[in-house]
Design a protein around this motif. Structure first.
Motif: not given
Length: 148
Positions: A8, A13, A16-17, A33, A37, A48-50, A57, A60, A81
């Motif tokens: 991330v 980032w 990711c949110t 998420v 973070i 952290l990893r995406a 994407l 997470f 997701d």
């Protein structure tokens, strides 16, 4: 399926949110998420990893890069997701994460899930995670994967 776990970073980032679970899953993955973070900025141990599939994407995760006092590396969060669930991405991402954590010298991986999250429970069992106890701890079933 080209699943990758990417750091991330400043580039991803915010995207990711925007990842979300289905509304009916909020009781099993209640923290968004953005929470993970933010916490990672104050808890040095969180990595952290995406999760990407073919450069898209899709999820997470967070894991602890240092073992706890008993030698366990914890996975506090993993999510796919809502638009990408049911395609096997979560299981493939977990396999990649297990390989990553094992490459760090880890021998024991711990993960928890809500008792009513049967899909997660079955997936973790299929990857070799065993119940660490019959006791529910902080509202979760705790599972352990013993590595060689």
């Amino acid at each position: 399926m080209g699943i990758e776990l990417k750091q991330v970073s400043i580039e991803n980032w915010y995207d990711c949110t925007r990842l979300k679970v289905k509304k009916e899953q909020l009781n099993v993955f209640p923290a968004p998420v953005v929470y993970w973070i933010a916490e990672s900025k104050y808890v040095d141990d969180f990595e952290l990893r995406a999760i990407y599939c073919d450069d898209n994407l899709i999820g997470f995760l967070a894991f602890c890069k240092q073992p706890d006092g008993e030698g366990n590396h914890w996975i506090p969060a993993i999510m796919i997701d809502e638009n990408n669930q049911g395609k096997g991405y979560g299981k493939t991402a977990m396999k990649k994460l297990i390989e990553l954590i094992e490459s760090m010298g880890c021998k024991r991986i711990m993960i928890g899930h809500r008792p009513n999250n049967l899909i997660a429970g079955r997936m973790y069992e299929s990857l070799g995670f065993k119940k660490a106890s019959e006791e529910i701890i902080d509202g979760e079933i705790i599972r352990l994967l013993q590595l060689n």
